[in-house]
Design an enzyme around this catalytic site. Structure first.
Site, short mmCIF file in Angstrom:
data_model
loop_
_atom_site.label_atom_id
_atom_site.label_comp_id
_atom_site.label_asym_id
_atom_site.label_seq_id
_atom_site.Cartn_x
_atom_site.Cartn_y
_atom_site.Cartn_z
N LYS A 45 4.24 10.08 7.46
CA LYS A 45 3.65 8.83 7.37
C LYS A 45 3.44 8.19 8.89
O LYS A 45 2.89 7.15 8.98
CB LYS A 45 3.93 7.88 6.53
CG LYS A 45 4.13 8.06 5.13
CD LYS A 45 4.44 6.81 4.53
CE LYS A 45 5.48 7.05 3.30
NZ LYS A 45 5.99 5.73 2.77
N LYS A 47 6.15 7.23 10.20
CA LYS A 47 7.09 5.95 10.10
C LYS A 47 8.61 6.36 10.23
O LYS A 47 8.97 7.34 9.70
CB LYS A 47 6.93 5.57 8.68
CG LYS A 47 7.00 4.16 8.44
CD LYS A 47 6.62 3.55 7.01
CE LYS A 47 7.03 2.01 6.89
NZ LYS A 47 6.39 1.33 5.80
N1 C2G Z 1 6.11 -5.67 0.24
C1 C2G Z 1 5.76 -6.80 -0.42
N2 C2G Z 1 5.97 -7.89 0.45
C2 C2G Z 1 6.54 -7.66 1.95
C3 C2G Z 1 6.69 -6.45 2.27
C4 C2G Z 1 6.48 -5.42 1.52
O1 C2G Z 1 5.53 -6.92 -1.60
N3 C2G Z 1 6.72 -9.02 2.52
C5 C2G Z 1 5.93 -4.51 -0.95
C6 C2G Z 1 4.86 -3.29 -0.44
O2 C2G Z 1 3.64 -4.04 -0.71
C7 C2G Z 1 5.26 -2.33 -0.93
C8 C2G Z 1 6.83 -2.35 -1.37
O3 C2G Z 1 7.28 -3.61 -1.03
O4 C2G Z 1 4.54 -2.19 -2.23
C9 C2G Z 1 7.60 -1.56 -0.38
O5 C2G Z 1 6.87 -1.73 0.95
P1 C2G Z 1 7.38 -0.66 2.10
O6 C2G Z 1 8.75 -0.17 2.12
O7 C2G Z 1 6.71 -0.97 3.20
O8 C2G Z 1 6.56 0.63 1.67
P2 C2G Z 1 5.74 1.69 2.08
O9 C2G Z 1 6.03 2.27 3.39
O10 C2G Z 1 4.38 0.99 2.31
O11 C2G Z 1 5.35 2.88 1.36
O12 C2G Z 1 3.71 6.10 -1.80
C10 C2G Z 1 3.61 4.90 -1.43
C11 C2G Z 1 4.52 4.54 -0.34
O13 C2G Z 1 5.89 5.13 -0.40
C12 C2G Z 1 4.69 3.19 0.09
#
Ligand code: C2G
Length: 153
Positions: A45, A47
């Site tokens: 990703k 990341k």
């Molecule tokens: N999130 C949120 N509010 C924030 C930050 C994050 O509601 N201020 C939510 C995101 O929308 C997501 C979850 O927390 O649903 C996890 O966010 P991340 O760790 O950034 O996940 P990501 O890297 O986007 O991975 O297959 C899907 C991926 O694994 C998602």
């Protein structure tokens, strides 16, 4: 029949935004399964996390509203996980709105509002600024400023 909810995420530098989302998702059912992205999957990703996978999974597994934390190692595992855990609701934060609509063929799909003003990305940016090199620069600048002030005495 258990009402199972499923979500996925990286959950790096676990913060209130993550907690709010997980608690809101748990409120939609009675058993919450959370897929935590592995470090290898995050690399695909583009990341890189501060906290390694094993620690992120243990943190998520020990969040009270989480019943089961599983590894997320590729994009295609969702349909299999929905069947394996008997999922009735799949949910993500709104930054993923529409991206998993194809899963509507297998269960309910919801996108919940994000928590504004907090993100692992912004925390990482701040941590980068506070690295040694920048601190050395700041110290030098401070020395120059105090030398100038000394001249006024
Ligand atoms: N999130 C949120 N509010 C924030 C930050 C994050 O509601 N201020 C939510 C995101 O929308 C997501 C979850 O927390 O649903 C996890 O966010 P991340 O760790 O950034 O996940 P990501 O890297 O986007 O991975 O297959 C899907 C991926 O694994 C998602």
């Amino acid at each position: 029949m258990k009402n199972v909810v499923l979500t996925y995420g990286t959950f790096d530098l676990f913060h209130i935004g993550h907690l709010n989302l997980l608690q809101r998702l748990k409120a939609l059912g009675d058993y919450l399964v959370v897929g935590v992205s592995t470090d290898e999957f995050n690399a695909t990703k583009g990341k890189q996390t501060i906290v390694p996978f094993d620690d992120r999974q243990r943190i998520v597994q020990n969040i009270k509203c989480v019943d089961l934390a599983i590894p997320e190692s590729h994009w295609e595992q969702k349909v299999g996980d929905i069947a394996k855990y008997g999922v009735s609701t799949f949910g993500m934060g709104a930054d993923w709105a529409g991206r998993f609509d194809e899963l509507k063929a297998h269960c309910n799909v919801v996108y919940l509002p994000r928590t504004e003003g907090i993100s692992s990305t912004s925390m990482k940016k701040l941590l980068r600024v506070l690295d040694k090199e920048h601190v050395d620069d700041l110290r030098q600048a401070l020395n120059v400023i105090s030398a100038i002030i000394d001249r006024f005495d």
